[in-house]
Scaffold this motif. Structure first.
Motif, PDB file in Angstrom:
ATOM      1  N   ALA A 298       7.367  12.560  -7.721  1.00 31.15           N
ATOM      2  CA  ALA A 298       8.336  11.483  -7.602  1.00 31.15           C
ATOM      3  C   ALA A 298       7.672  10.447  -6.404  1.00 31.15           C
ATOM      4  CB  ALA A 298       9.216  11.908  -6.988  1.00 31.15           C
ATOM      5  N   PHE A 299       7.011  11.554  -5.070  1.00 33.26           N
ATOM      6  CA  PHE A 299       7.055  10.201  -4.162  1.00 33.26           C
ATOM      7  C   PHE A 299       5.310   9.565  -5.003  1.00 33.26           C
ATOM      8  CE2 PHE A 299       9.038  14.767  -2.615  1.00 33.26           C
ATOM      9  CZ  PHE A 299       9.324  13.807  -1.900  1.00 33.26           C
ATOM     10  N   ALA A 300       5.440   9.930  -5.235  1.00 36.38           N
ATOM     11  CA  ALA A 300       3.976   8.970  -6.028  1.00 36.38           C
ATOM     12  C   ALA A 300       4.389   7.772  -6.369  1.00 36.38           C
ATOM     13  CB  ALA A 300       2.636   9.250  -7.165  1.00 36.38           C
ATOM     14  N   VAL A 301       5.833   7.465  -7.162  1.00 39.42           N
ATOM     15  CA  VAL A 301       6.437   6.319  -7.520  1.00 39.42           C
ATOM     16  C   VAL A 301       7.093   6.113  -6.637  1.00 39.42           C
ATOM     17  CG1 VAL A 301       8.429   6.182  -9.594  1.00 39.42           C
ATOM     18  CG2 VAL A 301       6.661   7.309 -10.128  1.00 39.42           C
ATOM     19  N   ASP A 302       7.687   7.023  -5.515  1.00 41.57           N
ATOM     20  CA  ASP A 302       8.617   6.213  -4.435  1.00 41.57           C
ATOM     21  C   ASP A 302       6.882   5.071  -3.478  1.00 41.57           C
ATOM     22  OD1 ASP A 302      10.357   6.710  -4.879  1.00 41.57           O
ATOM     23  OD2 ASP A 302      10.613   8.996  -3.632  1.00 41.57           O
ATOM     24  N   ARG A 303       6.060   5.457  -3.053  1.00 36.40           N
ATOM     25  CA  ARG A 303       4.873   5.531  -2.524  1.00 36.40           C
ATOM     26  C   ARG A 303       4.821   3.817  -2.983  1.00 36.40           C
ATOM     27  NH1 ARG A 303       1.599   7.123   1.367  1.00 36.40           N
ATOM     28  NH2 ARG A 303       2.047   9.686   1.078  1.00 36.40           N
ATOM     29  N   LEU A 304       3.957   4.245  -4.452  1.00 27.28           N
ATOM     30  CA  LEU A 304       3.433   3.231  -5.463  1.00 27.28           C
ATOM     31  C   LEU A 304       4.959   1.805  -5.148  1.00 27.28           C
ATOM     32  CD1 LEU A 304       2.007   1.599  -6.942  1.00 27.28           C
ATOM     33  CD2 LEU A 304       2.695   2.301  -8.434  1.00 27.28           C
ATOM     34  N   GLN A 305       5.811   2.140  -5.162  1.00 28.07           N
ATOM     35  CA  GLN A 305       6.870   0.996  -5.341  1.00 28.07           C
ATOM     36  C   GLN A 305       7.223   0.004  -4.008  1.00 28.07           C
ATOM     37  OE1 GLN A 305      11.152   2.323  -5.359  1.00 28.07           O
ATOM     38  NE2 GLN A 305      11.486   0.582  -6.625  1.00 28.07           N
ATOM     39  N   VAL A 306       6.877   0.763  -2.533  1.00 25.34           N
ATOM     40  CA  VAL A 306       6.885   0.918  -1.469  1.00 25.34           C
ATOM     41  C   VAL A 306       5.449  -0.352  -1.436  1.00 25.34           C
ATOM     42  CG1 VAL A 306       6.814   1.537   1.347  1.00 25.34           C
ATOM     43  CG2 VAL A 306       8.335   2.219  -0.378  1.00 25.34           C
ATOM     44  N   LEU A 307       4.668   0.248  -1.393  1.00 24.34           N
ATOM     45  CA  LEU A 307       3.157  -0.528  -1.504  1.00 24.34           C
ATOM     46  C   LEU A 307       3.439  -2.064  -2.215  1.00 24.34           C
ATOM     47  CD1 LEU A 307       0.259   2.473  -2.008  1.00 24.34           C
ATOM     48  CD2 LEU A 307       1.004   1.218   0.293  1.00 24.34           C
ATOM     49  N   ARG A 308       3.279  -2.383  -3.052  1.00 18.28           N
ATOM     50  CA  ARG A 308       4.247  -3.430  -4.128  1.00 18.28           C
ATOM     51  C   ARG A 308       5.055  -4.482  -3.189  1.00 18.28           C
ATOM     52  NH1 ARG A 308       4.862  -1.370 -10.659  1.00 18.28           N
ATOM     53  NH2 ARG A 308       5.263  -4.340 -10.303  1.00 18.28           N
ATOM     54  N   GLN A 309       5.396  -3.917  -3.299  1.00 17.05           N
ATOM     55  CA  GLN A 309       7.077  -4.620  -2.459  1.00 17.05           C
ATOM     56  C   GLN A 309       6.317  -5.270  -1.132  1.00 17.05           C
ATOM     57  OE1 GLN A 309      10.671  -1.423  -2.281  1.00 17.05           O
ATOM     58  NE2 GLN A 309      10.826  -2.716  -4.295  1.00 17.05           N
ATOM     59  N   THR A 310       5.942  -4.109   0.177  1.00 18.97           N
ATOM     60  CA  THR A 310       5.464  -4.088   1.049  1.00 18.97           C
ATOM     61  C   THR A 310       4.180  -5.690   1.121  1.00 18.97           C
ATOM     62  OG1 THR A 310       6.409  -2.109   2.233  1.00 18.97           O
ATOM     63  CG2 THR A 310       5.484  -3.822   3.571  1.00 18.97           C
ATOM     64  N   ALA A 311       3.352  -5.134  -0.320  1.00 23.45           N
ATOM     65  CA  ALA A 311       2.464  -6.110   0.248  1.00 23.45           C
ATOM     66  C   ALA A 311       2.557  -7.345  -0.571  1.00 23.45           C
ATOM     67  CB  ALA A 311       1.573  -6.114  -0.975  1.00 23.45           C
ATOM     68  N   ALA A 312       3.645  -7.903  -1.743  1.00 18.78           N
ATOM     69  CA  ALA A 312       4.418  -8.895  -1.404  1.00 18.78           C
ATOM     70  C   ALA A 312       4.765  -9.214  -0.311  1.00 18.78           C
ATOM     71  CB  ALA A 312       5.253  -9.044  -2.445  1.00 18.78           C
ATOM     72  N   LEU A 313       4.815  -8.863   0.395  1.00 18.67           N
ATOM     73  CA  LEU A 313       5.117  -9.501   1.826  1.00 18.67           C
ATOM     74  C   LEU A 313       4.746 -10.157   3.084  1.00 18.67           C
ATOM     75  CD1 LEU A 313       8.677  -7.022   2.842  1.00 18.67           C
ATOM     76  CD2 LEU A 313       8.764  -9.496   1.767  1.00 18.67           C
ATOM     77  N   VAL A 314       3.223  -9.558   2.805  1.00 21.51           N
ATOM     78  CA  VAL A 314       2.660 -10.052   3.910  1.00 21.51           C
ATOM     79  C   VAL A 314       2.397 -10.985   3.973  1.00 21.51           C
ATOM     80  CG1 VAL A 314      -0.446  -9.821   4.251  1.00 21.51           C
ATOM     81  CG2 VAL A 314       0.955  -7.744   2.898  1.00 21.51           C
ATOM     82  N   PRO A 315       1.870 -11.688   3.128  1.00 24.06           N
ATOM     83  CA  PRO A 315       2.185 -13.181   3.807  1.00 24.06           C
ATOM     84  C   PRO A 315       3.059 -13.720   4.394  1.00 24.06           C
ATOM     85  CG  PRO A 315       1.562 -13.597   1.273  1.00 24.06           C
ATOM     86  CD  PRO A 315       1.820 -12.448   1.904  1.00 24.06           C
TER      87      PRO A 315
END
Length: 342
Positions: free
Chosen positions: A283-300
């Motif tokens: 459950a936490f792995a899925v949460d972490r992956l989702q946050v990483l993907r969403q925030t990576a899209a915001l980096v620029p």
């Protein structure tokens, strides 16, 4: 996002608008609201912003003559606080949690430094735990070295801790559970960053305020009691807190901090994903992956925002971090002795 209609009483020309985000917290509101009604500062309106409660929260809110702003669903903390601020009538905005009670002079003590200094953005109170046996929140300090006492890792390599102060003192941030802000400056900053629905929203907005030279002041005379962590005891609450803190760390490091902190924060967060998988914490792995993907899209976007803020302030991220690390100032806390660009 349009606001739902706010119900019940509007205090005539309030000086302070207290904004409380609520989710199935009727039992908390029954203690919190009468504590606010007992404040020595009576020019106070109370707004309960509700994130889709199914309990008796509305009835409790109306019993204590507060405004009820139902959002219909759980939009998170920062967006709900912003919705409350949009309908507030006060010159100052008080952001508090529903699981708190307050000394009668709490609100008056918090607005006093703001009245004296138009460049003060926020004030922060002193929080005891619920039974008063411990001081749970004091003057927030930032350091590169892990303190020997209780502390929290803001991002890898930076820690914040609570320092007792007998006098008003500059602090690097104010807790959104015991925080008053000047409404005009809050509006100039466009409120809390809604990309941070739970966690780091208070750190982020205070950091932006400091970049404009608008200080945050800790006020030890403003005393309250907080049932710390009551919202995060269920598995759902733990996961919400986990996602909020992870996104907050990534956003703060990417937007504001020198490159080495940003890179290290991302690497540590990715390594955490591998640990979650290795420990079968799916459950936490899925949460972490989702946050990483969403925030990576915001980096620029985050890099552009951070650069614009630094250019406007005329400093580098390294200089701003050093400024924050040097807080508090000496004296009363009216103006920091640390200077930009030193």
């Amino acid at each position: 996002m349009p606001c739902a209609t706010a119900k019940t009483i509007v205090t005539a020309n309030p000086v302070v608008s207290a904004i409380i985000v609520n989710w199935n917290g009727a039992h908390h509101l029954s203690i919190c609201l009468p504590s606010l009604r007992a404040q020595t500062l009576t020019s106070l309106e109370i707004i309960v912003v509700d994130n889709g409660s199914k309990d008796d929260s509305e009835a409790i809110t109306q019993e204590f003559q507060a405004r009820w702003l139902p959002l219909g669903k759980n939009v998170g903390l920062a967006p709900a606080l912003n919705r409350g601020a949009e309908i507030a009538a006060g010159d100052f905005l008080l952001f508090i949690n529903n699981d708190m009670r307050f000394d009668p002079g709490f609100v008056a003590a918090l607005i006093e430094p703001l009245k004296r200094n138009e460049k003060a953005f926020a004030t922060d109170g002193m929080q005891f735990n619920w039974d008063g046996s411990e001081r749970a929140h004091l003057a927030s300090r930032l350091t590169k070295r892990k303190p020997s006492g209780p502390s929290t890792e803001l991002v890898p390599g930076l820690y914040f801790y609570q320092q007792e102060e007998r006098e008003k003192s500059s602090a690097f941030m104010a807790s959104a559970a015991s925080m008053v802000v000047r409404r005009g400056l809050f509006q100039e900053l466009r409120g809390f960053d809604e990309r941070l629905p739970l966690g780091y929203e208070d750190v982020e907005i205070c950091w932006r305020a400091w970049l404009r030279g608008w200080k945050t002041v800790y006020v030890p005379e403003a005393v309250c009691w907080h049932r710390v962590g009551s919202s995060g005891r269920s598995l759902e609450g733990m996961r919400m807190n986990f996602r909020g803190i992870l996104r907050g760390r990534l956003l703060l490091a990417t937007k504001f901090l020198p490159l080495r902190y940003a890179v290290n924060t991302w690497l540590v967060s990715i390594a955490g994903l591998l640990k979650d998988i290795g420990r079968l914490r799916w459950a936490f792995a899925v949460d972490r992956l989702q946050v990483l993907r969403q925030t990576a899209a915001l980096v620029p976007q985050l890099l552009r925002e951070g650069n614009m803020l630094l250019v406007d302030a005329g400093i580098t991220s390294e200089q701003q971090l050093n400024f924050m690390l040097r807080l508090p100032d000496t004296g009363s806390g009216d103006s920091p002795v640390a200077t930009r660009g030193s």
